[in-house]
Design an enzyme around this catalytic site. Sequence first.
Site, short mmCIF file in Angstrom:
data_model
loop_
_atom_site.label_atom_id
_atom_site.label_comp_id
_atom_site.label_asym_id
_atom_site.label_seq_id
_atom_site.Cartn_x
_atom_site.Cartn_y
_atom_site.Cartn_z
N CYS A 79 0.87 -1.06 0.04
CA CYS A 79 0.36 -0.67 -0.18
C CYS A 79 1.05 1.50 0.08
O CYS A 79 2.17 1.80 0.87
CB CYS A 79 -0.35 -0.12 1.09
SG CYS A 79 -2.22 1.63 1.56
N LEU A 80 0.61 2.35 -1.00
CA LEU A 80 1.60 3.52 -0.78
C LEU A 80 1.32 4.05 0.13
O LEU A 80 1.86 5.50 0.39
CB LEU A 80 1.26 4.15 -1.95
CG LEU A 80 1.29 3.60 -3.60
CD1 LEU A 80 0.08 4.81 -4.73
CD2 LEU A 80 2.33 3.48 -4.21
N HIS A 105 -8.93 -3.83 -2.22
CA HIS A 105 -7.76 -2.62 -1.58
C HIS A 105 -8.98 -1.07 -1.53
O HIS A 105 -8.46 -0.74 -0.40
CB HIS A 105 -6.45 -3.08 -2.21
CG HIS A 105 -5.50 -2.57 -1.67
ND1 HIS A 105 -4.52 -3.14 -0.62
CD2 HIS A 105 -5.04 -1.26 -1.02
CE1 HIS A 105 -3.66 -1.69 -0.25
NE2 HIS A 105 -4.13 -1.03 -0.52
NI NI Z 1 -3.91 0.94 -0.24
#
Ligand code: NI
Length: 180
Positions: free
Chosen positions: A106-107, A148
């Site tokens: 996840c960024l 997500h």
């Molecule tokens: Ni994410």
Amino acid sequence: MSLLTIAIHPDPVLRKVAKPVAPEDIEGLRPLLDDMAETMHAAPGVGLAGPQVSVSKRLIVVDVGEPIMMSQDDVPSETPRTSRLYHLINPVIRDRDGTLEWEEGCLSLPELLVPMERSARVTVEALNADGDPITLHGEGLLAIVLQHEIDHLDGKLILDHVGRIKRNLYIDRLKKSRRA
Ligand code: NI
């Protein structure tokens, strides 16, 4: 277009339940959606949700593309991909089927990978950037990214699926690396 700043855990915006976009606001969203797509591609990432750029609205961009086959003696440092970009406003999962395990990143959670169990196929209804209703059938990586990113709209993170000890270690490491 411009790159946006990606919110990193524990930024509280990541935990807020994002607000639905009103129909009259869709027209004005195009510059934001373009900036989100540019930010996602630059990261690089395959999905980005409004809260991740501090916009607590129900919108996501997704681009899992298609890998381009390269000849073996011509391997680039970054594998180029074709682009298959979706802008999804007020996305809702209408149907899901099967299960799939995947190690997700996840960024907003740098350097964390979490094994996740997701539905293998999802049907998502949303509005596109023109405000038209669309139905998207995702499977494999596209299904995972859709789940997500829609989780982000509900303030959910893959960090929630990490055991307490590993989670605390990760949060300590994140604090230290941000101080450095
Ligand atoms: Ni994410």
